[in-house]
Design a protein around this motif. Structure first.
Motif, PDB file in Angstrom:
ATOM      1  N   SER A  11      47.665  39.943  43.640  1.00 28.94           N
ATOM      2  CA  SER A  11      48.010  40.749  42.475  1.00 28.94           C
ATOM      3  C   SER A  11      47.707  42.228  42.688  1.00 28.94           C
ATOM      4  O   SER A  11      47.657  42.990  41.730  1.00 28.94           O
ATOM      5  CB  SER A  11      47.275  40.250  41.214  1.00 28.94           C
ATOM      6  OG  SER A  11      47.613  38.923  40.925  1.00 28.94           O
ATOM      7  N   THR A  12      47.540  42.646  43.952  1.00 32.57           N
ATOM      8  CA  THR A  12      46.997  43.978  44.212  1.00 32.57           C
ATOM      9  C   THR A  12      47.709  44.742  45.311  1.00 32.57           C
ATOM     10  O   THR A  12      47.895  45.958  45.195  1.00 32.57           O
ATOM     11  CB  THR A  12      45.495  43.876  44.579  1.00 32.57           C
ATOM     12  OG1 THR A  12      44.813  43.073  43.600  1.00 32.57           O
ATOM     13  CG2 THR A  12      44.838  45.250  44.650  1.00 32.57           C
ATOM     14  N   VAL A  13      48.097  44.091  46.411  1.00 31.13           N
ATOM     15  CA  VAL A  13      48.695  44.790  47.556  1.00 31.13           C
ATOM     16  C   VAL A  13      50.109  44.274  47.794  1.00 31.13           C
ATOM     17  O   VAL A  13      50.400  43.091  47.589  1.00 31.13           O
ATOM     18  CB  VAL A  13      47.829  44.639  48.823  1.00 31.13           C
ATOM     19  CG1 VAL A  13      46.541  45.423  48.672  1.00 31.13           C
ATOM     20  CG2 VAL A  13      47.531  43.178  49.132  1.00 31.13           C
ATOM     21  N   VAL A  14      50.995  45.173  48.249  1.00 27.24           N
ATOM     22  CA  VAL A  14      52.426  44.892  48.289  1.00 27.24           C
ATOM     23  C   VAL A  14      52.977  45.135  49.688  1.00 27.24           C
ATOM     24  O   VAL A  14      52.717  46.187  50.288  1.00 27.24           O
ATOM     25  CB  VAL A  14      53.181  45.786  47.273  1.00 27.24           C
ATOM     26  CG1 VAL A  14      54.658  45.420  47.224  1.00 27.24           C
ATOM     27  CG2 VAL A  14      52.557  45.679  45.879  1.00 27.24           C
ATOM     28  N   SER A  15      53.746  44.197  50.196  1.00 20.93           N
ATOM     29  CA  SER A  15      54.324  44.358  51.523  1.00 20.93           C
ATOM     30  C   SER A  15      55.356  45.485  51.506  1.00 20.93           C
ATOM     31  O   SER A  15      56.115  45.653  50.550  1.00 20.93           O
ATOM     32  CB  SER A  15      54.988  43.053  51.979  1.00 20.93           C
ATOM     33  OG  SER A  15      56.061  42.702  51.139  1.00 20.93           O
ATOM     34  N   GLY A  16      55.356  46.271  52.579  1.00 17.42           N
ATOM     35  CA  GLY A  16      56.250  47.419  52.668  1.00 17.42           C
ATOM     36  C   GLY A  16      55.660  48.686  52.089  1.00 17.42           C
ATOM     37  O   GLY A  16      56.299  49.747  52.153  1.00 17.42           O
ATOM     38  N   PHE A  17      54.440  48.589  51.558  1.00 18.38           N
ATOM     39  CA  PHE A  17      53.781  49.748  50.936  1.00 18.38           C
ATOM     40  C   PHE A  17      52.350  49.844  51.473  1.00 18.38           C
ATOM     41  O   PHE A  17      51.388  49.399  50.831  1.00 18.38           O
ATOM     42  CB  PHE A  17      53.803  49.625  49.407  1.00 18.38           C
ATOM     43  CG  PHE A  17      55.193  49.645  48.839  1.00 18.38           C
ATOM     44  CD1 PHE A  17      55.744  50.820  48.351  1.00 18.38           C
ATOM     45  CD2 PHE A  17      55.976  48.485  48.836  1.00 18.38           C
ATOM     46  CE1 PHE A  17      57.042  50.847  47.858  1.00 18.38           C
ATOM     47  CE2 PHE A  17      57.271  48.507  48.341  1.00 18.38           C
ATOM     48  CZ  PHE A  17      57.814  49.689  47.854  1.00 18.38           C
ATOM     49  N   PRO A  18      52.206  50.408  52.680  1.00 16.44           N
ATOM     50  CA  PRO A  18      50.892  50.452  53.320  1.00 16.44           C
ATOM     51  C   PRO A  18      49.870  51.219  52.484  1.00 16.44           C
ATOM     52  O   PRO A  18      50.190  52.208  51.820  1.00 16.44           O
ATOM     53  CB  PRO A  18      51.171  51.180  54.641  1.00 16.44           C
ATOM     54  CG  PRO A  18      52.645  51.049  54.862  1.00 16.44           C
ATOM     55  CD  PRO A  18      53.253  51.032  53.498  1.00 16.44           C
ATOM     56  N   ASN A  19      48.642  50.737  52.541  1.00 14.49           N
ATOM     57  CA  ASN A  19      47.511  51.438  51.895  1.00 14.49           C
ATOM     58  C   ASN A  19      47.771  51.717  50.415  1.00 14.49           C
ATOM     59  O   ASN A  19      47.286  52.712  49.865  1.00 14.49           O
ATOM     60  CB  ASN A  19      47.203  52.758  52.614  1.00 14.49           C
ATOM     61  CG  ASN A  19      46.611  52.540  53.989  1.00 14.49           C
ATOM     62  OD1 ASN A  19      46.614  51.422  54.498  1.00 14.49           O
ATOM     63  ND2 ASN A  19      46.099  53.603  54.597  1.00 14.49           N
ATOM     64  N   LEU A  20      48.516  50.834  49.775  1.00 23.15           N
ATOM     65  CA  LEU A  20      48.770  50.937  48.331  1.00 23.15           C
ATOM     66  C   LEU A  20      48.080  49.781  47.624  1.00 23.15           C
ATOM     67  O   LEU A  20      48.192  48.624  48.059  1.00 23.15           O
ATOM     68  CB  LEU A  20      50.273  50.892  48.041  1.00 23.15           C
ATOM     69  CG  LEU A  20      50.653  50.870  46.548  1.00 23.15           C
ATOM     70  CD1 LEU A  20      50.414  52.231  45.918  1.00 23.15           C
ATOM     71  CD2 LEU A  20      52.115  50.452  46.367  1.00 23.15           C
ATOM     72  N   PHE A  21      47.393  50.092  46.536  1.00 22.30           N
ATOM     73  CA  PHE A  21      46.727  49.080  45.718  1.00 22.30           C
ATOM     74  C   PHE A  21      47.174  49.268  44.272  1.00 22.30           C
ATOM     75  O   PHE A  21      47.177  50.393  43.763  1.00 22.30           O
ATOM     76  CB  PHE A  21      45.209  49.214  45.822  1.00 22.30           C
ATOM     77  CG  PHE A  21      44.681  48.969  47.208  1.00 22.30           C
ATOM     78  CD1 PHE A  21      44.228  47.716  47.581  1.00 22.30           C
ATOM     79  CD2 PHE A  21      44.657  49.996  48.143  1.00 22.30           C
ATOM     80  CE1 PHE A  21      43.743  47.489  48.864  1.00 22.30           C
ATOM     81  CE2 PHE A  21      44.179  49.784  49.424  1.00 22.30           C
ATOM     82  CZ  PHE A  21      43.724  48.527  49.791  1.00 22.30           C
ATOM     83  N   VAL A  22      47.544  48.172  43.624  1.00 22.92           N
ATOM     84  CA  VAL A  22      48.018  48.209  42.246  1.00 22.92           C
ATOM     85  C   VAL A  22      47.015  47.453  41.375  1.00 22.92           C
ATOM     86  O   VAL A  22      46.849  46.238  41.522  1.00 22.92           O
ATOM     87  CB  VAL A  22      49.418  47.577  42.103  1.00 22.92           C
ATOM     88  CG1 VAL A  22      49.926  47.737  40.668  1.00 22.92           C
ATOM     89  CG2 VAL A  22      50.401  48.194  43.092  1.00 22.92           C
ATOM     90  N   LEU A  23      46.334  48.172  40.500  1.00 18.63           N
ATOM     91  CA  LEU A  23      45.409  47.530  39.569  1.00 18.63           C
ATOM     92  C   LEU A  23      46.129  47.216  38.267  1.00 18.63           C
ATOM     93  O   LEU A  23      46.945  48.010  37.789  1.00 18.63           O
ATOM     94  CB  LEU A  23      44.204  48.438  39.292  1.00 18.63           C
ATOM     95  CG  LEU A  23      43.370  48.854  40.506  1.00 18.63           C
ATOM     96  CD1 LEU A  23      42.122  49.589  40.055  1.00 18.63           C
ATOM     97  CD2 LEU A  23      42.996  47.648  41.366  1.00 18.63           C
TER      98      LEU A  23
END
Length: 466
Positions: A354-366
């Motif tokens: 629920s936090t990190v997305v493939s294709g989007f390095p070093n991105l975290f979604v809270l």
């Protein structure tokens, strides 16, 4: 807080508004309060013995958040909206364009999106709405300059905001000769709130004995976890909870026709279960006129319902919710290969943990995909995500880049879909803001307990990354 405690001091917090507070800054409608018990809604590291009530009012929560920011030394760059965030693969960092009248470029090794999920009000597509003869505004953008004394006020919507704001509106109308009309497209399951202020003795005890406060938080947490069964479709638990809601309705609404209009025809838990002690009474005593159908057209000061009935109004309040399954910030974020987050989520939000997305390095979604709850405090989920974020940063290799394996995200998503398949959120016979209409997938709620989420994140070992 989690980043600084882990030794990450080079942190810039960007806030698009001119003050902190989020939803508790933006929502100032009459009666605004939390529907999670106060002592479970605060951060674990910042217990507040001085909450005034079991369910804190909105302005008190905003003050609490301001106090926490000061205590932690968090000084956000205010009035700094994000216009775009683009991953620069050659430099291995995010390039952000931020700011108000004079945007600037900020480079960041790691980007954390903590944008919330209920930030952009949804305005229904109703013919003639733009031409309404009087003041019209969304409940999340309350216009305090509008004088409601003696006014005919129409409220559209019967969700969480409406059940809070309608009773004080009704009381004000009764005192000034006004009238409130409520447009209900779909009734909600409502259970007793049990709201009350804390006594001085209770607050002093919480202040003097931190263990008593910790015990109360643990008790509230356990009660919340117990609610998962009734919300997620356990037959026996759902039947017991629905019986409580039906008894609450029967006790407060004597008129059988009105009671029938207020009774949902979908499974308990399909929509957000609401808490209120004073919503039904203002309908039962005639303080509020119920229009049990949707608003379909506006002609000057006349509001036309789907039933064909027409209601005249001086003020129109839209308690119509938020853009939830399609997050507005997703259009602004571009990852590897030029794909935006909105494109990646074109059939519904997905993320590993629920936090990190493939294709989007070093991105975290809270508070992003499947990180919300329908039974307990979402603050608990945020704290678990923050802990996961810190552990991930410690796993970065020599190049400092974390890339989620697409297979890991797909596997996590398949687990979510399987867990959600037979729940009321997906099969309960209603439309809700938990499900993305484009795919029919549950994309907002975590289909499990907080403990299950915590345990699932605890066993991640970094293999989700390339």
């Amino acid at each position: 807080m989690a980043l600084r405690r882990a030794g990450h001091d080079d942190v810039l917090v960007l806030e698009r508004a001119r003050a902190v507070g989020g939803t508790w800054r933006d929502n100032t409608y009459p009666g605004i309060a939390c529907d999670v018990p106060s002592h479970l809604y605060g951060f674990r590291a910042h217990p507040n013995p001085d909450w005034s009530a079991v369910y804190a009012p909105g302005d008190e929560i905003r003050s609490y958040l301001e106090d926490v920011a000061r205590a932690e030394g968090i000084r956000p760059a205010l009035d700094s909206p994000l216009w775009s965030a683009v991953w620069d693969g050659s430099e291995r960092h995010w390039r952000l364009t931020v700011g108000g009248a004079r945007p600037r470029v900020v480079r960041a090794a790691v980007l954390v999106l903590a944008c919330g999920r209920l930030t952009e009000p949804t305005v229904p597509d109703v013919p003639g709405l733009d031409g309404f003869a009087g003041p019209s505004f969304h409940s999340a953008r309350w216009d305090h300059a509008v004088d409601l004394a003696g006014a005919r006020v129409a409220v559209v919507g019967t969700g969480a905001s409406a059940v809070q704001l309608v009773p004080p509106l009704a009381r004000a109308a009764a005192a000034s000769g006004g009238r409130v009309t409520l447009f209900q497209r779909t009734p909600a399951w409502i259970v007793p709130r049990g709201a009350r202020p804390y006594t001085d003795d209770e607050r002093h005890r919480f202040d003097d004995d931190p263990q008593a406060l910790a015990a109360l938080r643990a008790e509230l947490y356990a009660e919340g976890e117990d609610r998962f069964a009734s919300r997620s479709g356990d037959p026996a638990a759902a039947a017991r909870a629905q019986a409580v809601a039906q008894a609450h309705l029967a006790a407060q609404v004597a008129d059988p026709a009105l009671r029938a209009a207020l009774t949902p025809d979908y499974a308990f838990g399909c929509k957000r279960v609401l808490l209120s002690d004073d919503f039904y009474p203002v309908l039962a005593d005639g303080s509020v006129r119920l229009e049990p159908s949707a608003l379909v057209r506006v002609a000057g000061d006349t509001l036309v319902a789907d039933s064909g009935r027409r209601h005249r109004a001086d003020v129109l309040v839209l308690a119509t919710g938020f853009a939830s399954s399609r997050q507005p910030y997703a259009e602004l974020v571009t990852g590897e290969g030029g794909e935006t987050l909105a494109q990646h989520w074109s059939t519904g939000m997905t993320a590993f943990a629920s936090t990190v997305v493939s294709g989007f390095p070093n991105l975290f979604v809270l508070n992003g995909p499947n990180a919300s709850l329908g039974h307990n405090s979402s603050v608990l989920m945020l704290e678990e995500q923050a802990g996961y974020l810190v552990r991930c940063l410690d796993r970065r290799g020599a190049d400092g880049v974390l890339r989620v394996r697409p297979e890991a995200e797909r596997t996590w998503t398949a687990e979510i879909d399987a867990a959600a398949a037979d729940t009321p959120w997906v099969r309960g016979g209603c439309e809700n803001w938990y499900v993305d209409r484009r795919s029919g997938r549950l994309t907002l709620l975590w289909p499990g307990t907080v403990e299950a989420f915590r345990d699932r994140l605890a066993v991640t070992d970094g293999s989700e990354f390339e």
